[in-house]
Scaffold this active site. Structure first.
Site, PDB file in Angstrom:
ATOM      1  N   GLY A   1      -6.638   2.053 -10.332  1.00 45.23           N
ATOM      2  CA  GLY A   1      -6.646   2.887 -11.535  1.00 45.23           C
ATOM      3  C   GLY A   1      -5.666   2.443 -12.609  1.00 45.23           C
ATOM      4  O   GLY A   1      -5.965   2.510 -13.800  1.00 45.23           O
ATOM      5  N   ASN A   2      -4.503   1.946 -12.190  1.00 48.14           N
ATOM      6  CA  ASN A   2      -3.495   1.592 -13.196  1.00 48.14           C
ATOM      7  C   ASN A   2      -3.871   0.332 -13.968  1.00 48.14           C
ATOM      8  O   ASN A   2      -3.295   0.058 -15.016  1.00 48.14           O
ATOM      9  CB  ASN A   2      -2.114   1.447 -12.553  1.00 48.14           C
ATOM     10  CG  ASN A   2      -2.093   0.317 -11.558  1.00 48.14           C
ATOM     11  OD1 ASN A   2      -2.922   0.274 -10.662  1.00 48.14           O
ATOM     12  ND2 ASN A   2      -1.208  -0.617 -11.750  1.00 48.14           N
TER      13      ASN A   2
ATOM     14  N   LYS B   1     -12.800  15.306  -1.721  1.00 45.07           N
ATOM     15  CA  LYS B   1     -12.252  14.410  -2.748  1.00 45.07           C
ATOM     16  C   LYS B   1     -12.232  15.129  -4.106  1.00 45.07           C
ATOM     17  O   LYS B   1     -13.270  15.443  -4.684  1.00 45.07           O
ATOM     18  CB  LYS B   1     -13.128  13.149  -2.810  1.00 45.07           C
ATOM     19  CG  LYS B   1     -12.777  12.192  -3.916  1.00 45.07           C
ATOM     20  CD  LYS B   1     -11.495  11.431  -3.646  1.00 45.07           C
ATOM     21  CE  LYS B   1     -11.143  10.558  -4.851  1.00 45.07           C
ATOM     22  NZ  LYS B   1      -9.809   9.977  -4.754  1.00 45.07           N
TER      23      LYS B   1
ATOM     24  N   LYS C   1     -13.271   2.954  -3.539  1.00 44.69           N
ATOM     25  CA  LYS C   1     -13.545   1.579  -3.987  1.00 44.69           C
ATOM     26  C   LYS C   1     -12.921   0.537  -3.072  1.00 44.69           C
ATOM     27  O   LYS C   1     -13.429  -0.583  -2.967  1.00 44.69           O
ATOM     28  CB  LYS C   1     -13.103   1.374  -5.439  1.00 44.69           C
ATOM     29  CG  LYS C   1     -11.607   1.438  -5.672  1.00 44.69           C
ATOM     30  CD  LYS C   1     -11.036   0.164  -6.186  1.00 44.69           C
ATOM     31  CE  LYS C   1      -9.529   0.172  -6.306  1.00 44.69           C
ATOM     32  NZ  LYS C   1      -8.692   1.196  -5.756  1.00 44.69           N
TER      33      LYS C   1
ATOM     34  N   LYS D   1      -6.476   1.706   1.399  1.00 47.67           N
ATOM     35  CA  LYS D   1      -6.214   0.296   1.091  1.00 47.67           C
ATOM     36  C   LYS D   1      -5.897  -0.478   2.364  1.00 47.67           C
ATOM     37  O   LYS D   1      -6.462  -1.549   2.617  1.00 47.67           O
ATOM     38  CB  LYS D   1      -5.024   0.178   0.132  1.00 47.67           C
ATOM     39  CG  LYS D   1      -5.449   0.256  -1.310  1.00 47.67           C
ATOM     40  CD  LYS D   1      -4.276   0.047  -2.239  1.00 47.67           C
ATOM     41  CE  LYS D   1      -4.322   1.064  -3.331  1.00 47.67           C
ATOM     42  NZ  LYS D   1      -5.607   1.110  -4.029  1.00 47.67           N
TER      43      LYS D   1
HETATM   44  P1  ADP Z   1      -5.079   2.641  -6.969  1.00 44.02           P
HETATM   45  O1  ADP Z   1      -5.424   3.433  -8.186  1.00 44.02           O
HETATM   46  O2  ADP Z   1      -4.608   1.273  -7.281  1.00 44.02           O
HETATM   47  O3  ADP Z   1      -6.161   2.691  -5.918  1.00 44.02           O
HETATM   48  P2  ADP Z   1      -3.497   4.553  -5.459  1.00 44.02           P
HETATM   49  O4  ADP Z   1      -2.677   5.515  -6.235  1.00 44.02           O
HETATM   50  O5  ADP Z   1      -4.750   5.053  -4.830  1.00 44.02           O
HETATM   51  O6  ADP Z   1      -3.743   3.296  -6.386  1.00 44.02           O
HETATM   52  O7  ADP Z   1      -2.597   3.898  -4.290  1.00 44.02           O
HETATM   53  C1  ADP Z   1      -1.330   3.302  -4.588  1.00 44.02           C
HETATM   54  C2  ADP Z   1      -0.223   4.322  -4.314  1.00 44.02           C
HETATM   55  O8  ADP Z   1      -0.115   4.578  -2.917  1.00 44.02           O
HETATM   56  C3  ADP Z   1       1.167   3.909  -4.692  1.00 44.02           C
HETATM   57  O9  ADP Z   1       1.423   4.083  -6.065  1.00 44.02           O
HETATM   58  C4  ADP Z   1       2.032   4.841  -3.810  1.00 44.02           C
HETATM   59  O10 ADP Z   1       2.415   5.978  -4.553  1.00 44.02           O
HETATM   60  C5  ADP Z   1       1.102   5.300  -2.716  1.00 44.02           C
HETATM   61  N1  ADP Z   1       1.553   5.061  -1.351  1.00 44.02           N
HETATM   62  C6  ADP Z   1       1.319   5.907  -0.323  1.00 44.02           C
HETATM   63  N2  ADP Z   1       1.815   5.445   0.819  1.00 44.02           N
HETATM   64  C7  ADP Z   1       2.390   4.235   0.531  1.00 44.02           C
HETATM   65  C8  ADP Z   1       3.073   3.257   1.313  1.00 44.02           C
HETATM   66  N3  ADP Z   1       3.261   3.405   2.625  1.00 44.02           N
HETATM   67  N4  ADP Z   1       3.526   2.154   0.687  1.00 44.02           N
HETATM   68  C9  ADP Z   1       3.349   1.974  -0.642  1.00 44.02           C
HETATM   69  N5  ADP Z   1       2.704   2.881  -1.433  1.00 44.02           N
HETATM   70  C10 ADP Z   1       2.223   4.002  -0.862  1.00 44.02           C
HETATM   71 MG    MG Z   2      -6.821   4.582  -4.889  1.00 42.96          MG
END
Ligand code: ADP
Ligand code: MG
Length: 327
Positions: free
Chosen positions: A19-20, A137, A220, A282
């Site tokens: 998203g970022n 969700k 995704k 992820k």
């Molecule tokens: P994207 O939009 O890239 O899919 P997400 O917000 O879904 O990003 O996932 C990334 C986020 O996951 C990070 O910004 C962090 O806040 C969070 N996060 C949760 N658990 C962890 C972890 N163990 N290590 C790093 N980040 C984590």
């Molecule tokens: Mg995400």
């Protein structure tokens, strides 16, 4: 193809943009914000392509679908609301267009001639997936209860988030197959940079010989893990807003995870280090890509994606490989 890849072993990468990479640092997603953020992501992707790496790109669409849903809600009296599947299709088109423009420019600036194309992409899910019985969700904006009731009256499910208001929730079924994956592969095989499976793909179910859209969202990252082997990717890069996944994230003494093997990452998942809905999918996607024969899966920041593929394993980003360290 241009010069040979200085990234030993990396010949085709599936890059999943988070998203970022598609909104301003404060999360806002005006057309200008999206164009600027995707422009930056495109520059890093172009670096990889210019090094001779084939790239297939997927992306999220949460903030963009949120914008469309808000537009739908406000315009209800004068225009029929679009289904979630149509919102997905629209965001695949707008994000795809923005990436195509940005990549064309960045590739030309590097003297690299590669066509870029964006595919409207469907992802098959099981109509009997248990997620349909338990929509969890959250999507779109928080709204006051009176507004939420109106949409519940239209058949939607909304949930009370207390002081913040109510929010629509939908099912997030498991992706089974990205239907346009073989087409994406043919295109990649002929040198095309392909954007596909945006937002995880438009969810469809099979009803006999027909495909039908369903109101759901697909993660995704999980869709990317399903897509990657079919497009022939040896490396999966999940590009997000943290340099690496952490042990004890948010706690007093977080520890960065560099190069890691399958057994160790499974242990860390079981210990609950990766939050559901963000890092959890992820790590799960990265692990399953490697379990299914992928060479390496990398979780890192968008601006580090090319660097992570280039550098020694685990120096940049969290890198999962089958034979990686077990402890
Ligand atoms: P994207 O939009 O890239 O899919 P997400 O917000 O879904 O990003 O996932 C990334 C986020 O996951 C990070 O910004 C962090 O806040 C969070 N996060 C949760 N658990 C962890 C972890 N163990 N290590 C790093 N980040 C984590
Ligand atoms: Mg995400």
């Amino acid at each position: 193809m241009t010069a040979a890849a200085p990234t030993p072993g990396v010949s085709r990468v599936l890059v999943a943009l988070g998203g970022n990479a598609m909104s301003a640092p404060d999360g806002s997603a005006t057309e200008d914000d999206q164009t600027a953020a995707l422009g930056q992501a495109a520059a890093h992707i172009a670096d990889l392509v210019a090094e001779g790496v084939d790239v297939v790109i997927t992306h999220g669409n949460g903030p963009q679908v949120g914008n469309l849903l808000a537009t739908n809600e406000y315009a209800l009296a004068i225009a029929p609301p679009a289904s979630l599947a149509w919102c997905d299709a629209q965001t695949q088109a707008t994000i795809g267009l923005t990436l195509m423009n940005a990549l064309d420019g960045e590739l030309a600036a590097r003297g690299c001639r590669r066509p870029v194309v964006s595919l409207i992409t469907r992802t098959l899910v099981d109509a009997e997936d248990p997620a349909f019985g338990d929509p969890v969700k959250p999507i779109g904006r928080y709204r006051p209860v009176a507004e939420a009731r109106r949409f519940v009256g239209l058949g939607q499910t909304w949930k009370d988030y207390g002081a913040r208001g109510w929010r629509r929730v939908v099912a997030s079924p498991r992706p089974l197959e990205v239907l346009e994956a073989p087409t994406a592969r043919s295109l990649a095989d002929s040198g095309v940079v392909v954007v596909c499976a945006g937002g995880g793909g438009i969810p469809v179910v099979r009803r006999g010989a027909r495909l039908e859209n369903v109101e759901a969202v697909i993660d995704k990252d999980l869709a990317s893990a399903v897509l990657a082997p079919v497009v022939g990717a040896d490396t999966l890069i999940l590009a997000t807003d943290v340099e690496a996944a952490m042990i004890g994230y948010g706690g007093p003494d977080p520890e960065r995870i560099g190069h890691v093997g399958l057994r160790r990452i499974r242990e860390l998942e079981a210990q609950g280090h990766f939050a559901a809905g963000s890092m959890g999918p992820k790590v799960g996607a990265a692990r399953s890509f490697v379990e299914n024969g992928g060479r390496a899966a990398i979780i890192t920041r968008v601006d580090l994606l090319a660097e992570a593929a280039r550098r020694a394993v685990g120096e940049v980003g969290t890198v999962i490989t089958a034979a990686g360290p077990a402890a």
